[in-house]
Design an enzyme around this catalytic site. Structure first.
Site, PDB file in Angstrom:
ATOM      1  N   ASP A  98      -1.352  -6.824  -5.754  1.00 54.34           N
ATOM      2  CA  ASP A  98      -0.911  -6.557  -4.381  1.00 54.34           C
ATOM      3  C   ASP A  98       0.579  -6.808  -4.167  1.00 54.34           C
ATOM      4  OD1 ASP A  98      -3.227  -5.527  -3.279  1.00 54.34           O
ATOM      5  OD2 ASP A  98      -4.056  -7.492  -2.783  1.00 54.34           O
ATOM      6  N   ASP A 159      -7.855  -0.011  -4.054  1.00 51.09           N
ATOM      7  CA  ASP A 159      -6.751  -0.451  -3.188  1.00 51.09           C
ATOM      8  C   ASP A 159      -5.407  -0.395  -3.912  1.00 51.09           C
ATOM      9  OD1 ASP A 159      -9.266  -1.698  -3.163  1.00 51.09           O
ATOM     10  OD2 ASP A 159      -8.630  -3.302  -1.842  1.00 51.09           O
TER      11      ASP A 159
END
Ligand code: GLY
Length: 381
Positions: A98, A159
């Site tokens: 991330d 994601d």
């Protein structure tokens, strides 16, 4: 871009509401990084969990508001967020797949605005770490670090498509194609293992980290194995569209369209998006973040197609974005200036105990989508 006047004038009205709301919100929320609200007030997460994956989104809101209003308060607060995240850059266990969500809306956004060296340095440190997570056996960027007793060495998640733009940016600014090659390999892998025949996507794929062989797909934040977690669908739509924008690779565009068409065919009559398109009828759980992210993806897909020969088929994407955003603005936005969040009914994961609350990235992507339509967005991804 030939967008209907109705959509543009709607977005201009909502943009005014966003400006009116954010002004008092920023005045009473200084030096914080919120994730959610309690009783309508942002709760600062930076002192409790600076490593949390969402800690770039408040910075992203502040940069978008700075670009929109020119008011220095937004820039000053955005710079504070960026500096706070330096603690994460010095913690190998805080860095993960991330990195894009944390540093694209903060350091890289700042760098895009004024080309400063410190922000460039932060962005490139984050990009190098992200590139280092690539496993050449299996061609995937590893998701998460290990905690508890779960072995995550072989895990990749949909994601992560949204983190690839950090690598495309790093190749652009360094003129070194290694970053882009890694991003494209991961995207090719994701096309093969995440996207199903009908356009729905898996959330988690587990590979053997030693030989790269596929082991299993995992339901993750959705309802279960084989289900269709709606935010995962949204990450797929927006993520593959971004990979197309950065590389021109037609297969990424076609994949984005496939996921987008599946999403559009599953939008319920009332336009409110469930947590999972395959969840049981009861309890009826919603996730407004999915709608806001999908809208961003649809708008970029519309713009990308408008530049190509396939312009005739693009209207459905902008119309779907408008449908989702209009419903959010009428039914799921809180315009009361005394409440800090904009969107309500956001859900992190189907099987969490808590559902339907405010989540900062819901607000971020709603603002970004509206600014995409008015043409004033700072392009962050
Ligand atoms: N990236 C985690 C999520 O979408 O919840």
């Amino acid at each position: 871009m030939n967008m209907s006047e109705d959509i543009k004038s709607w977005a201009l009205e909502i943009e005014k509401k966003i400006i009116n709301k954010m002004h008092p919100v920023i005045l009473r929320n200084r030096n914080v990084i919120p994730y959610t609200t309690e009783n309508g007030n942002f709760v600062d997460l930076s002192s409790k969990d600076i490593n949390w994956w969402t800690n770039g989104f408040w910075g992203g809101i502040l940069w978008q508001m700075f670009v929109l209003t020119g008011e220095d308060i937004y820039k000053e607060e955005a710079e504070l967020v960026e500096k706070k995240l330096d603690k994460v850059l010095m913690d190998w266990n805080g860095l993960d797949h991330d990195n894009g969500f944390k540093w694209l809306p903060t350091a890289v956004a700042h760098y895009r605005i004024d080309r400063n060296e410190e922000s460039l340095n932060r962005g490139l440190l984050a990009a190098n770490n992200l590139a280092g997570r690539f496993n050449i056996k299996g061609n995937y960027i590893r998701a998460w670090n290990n905690w508890g007793d779960v072995d995550r060495r072989g895990m990749a998640i949909i994601d992560c498509m949204m983190n690839l733009p950090l690598l495309y940016w790093a190749s652009d600014v360094t003129d070194d194609p290694r970053f882009k090659h890694i991003a494209m390999e991961h995207a090719q892998m994701a096309m093969k293992y995440f996207v199903r025949e009908d356009g729905s996507v898996n959330h988690i794929i587990r590979f053997d980290p030693e030989d790269g062989k596929f082991i299993e797909s995992i339901g993750g934040q959705g309802y279960g194995v084989g289900s269709s977690w709606t935010r995962g669908q949204s990450w797929g739509i927006y993520g593959f569209t971004l990979s197309y924008i950065h590389t021109g690779e037609k297969a990424f565009l076609n994949t984005a369209k496939k996921i987008a068409d599946y999403y559009i065919s599953n939008i319920p009559e009332d336009g409110l998006i469930p947590v999972d398109f395959r969840q049981p009828k009861e309890p009826h759980l919603e996730d407004s973040t999915s709608a806001a992210i999908a809208a961003c993806g649809f708008i970029e897909l519309y713009k990308a197609l408008s530049k190509s020969q396939e312009a005739s088929e693009n209207e459905k994407y902008i119309n779907s974005a408008y449908k989702l955003l209009k419903v959010l603005s009428e039914k799921r936005c809180i315009w009361d200036e005394k409440v800090d969040n904009i969107l309500e009914k956001c859900t992190a994961a189907y099987h969490d105990e808590k559902h339907e609350f405010s989540i900062i990235y819901g607000d971020y992507y709603f603002i970004e989508a509206v600014m995409k339509i008015t043409g004033k967005e700072l392009f962050i991804w």
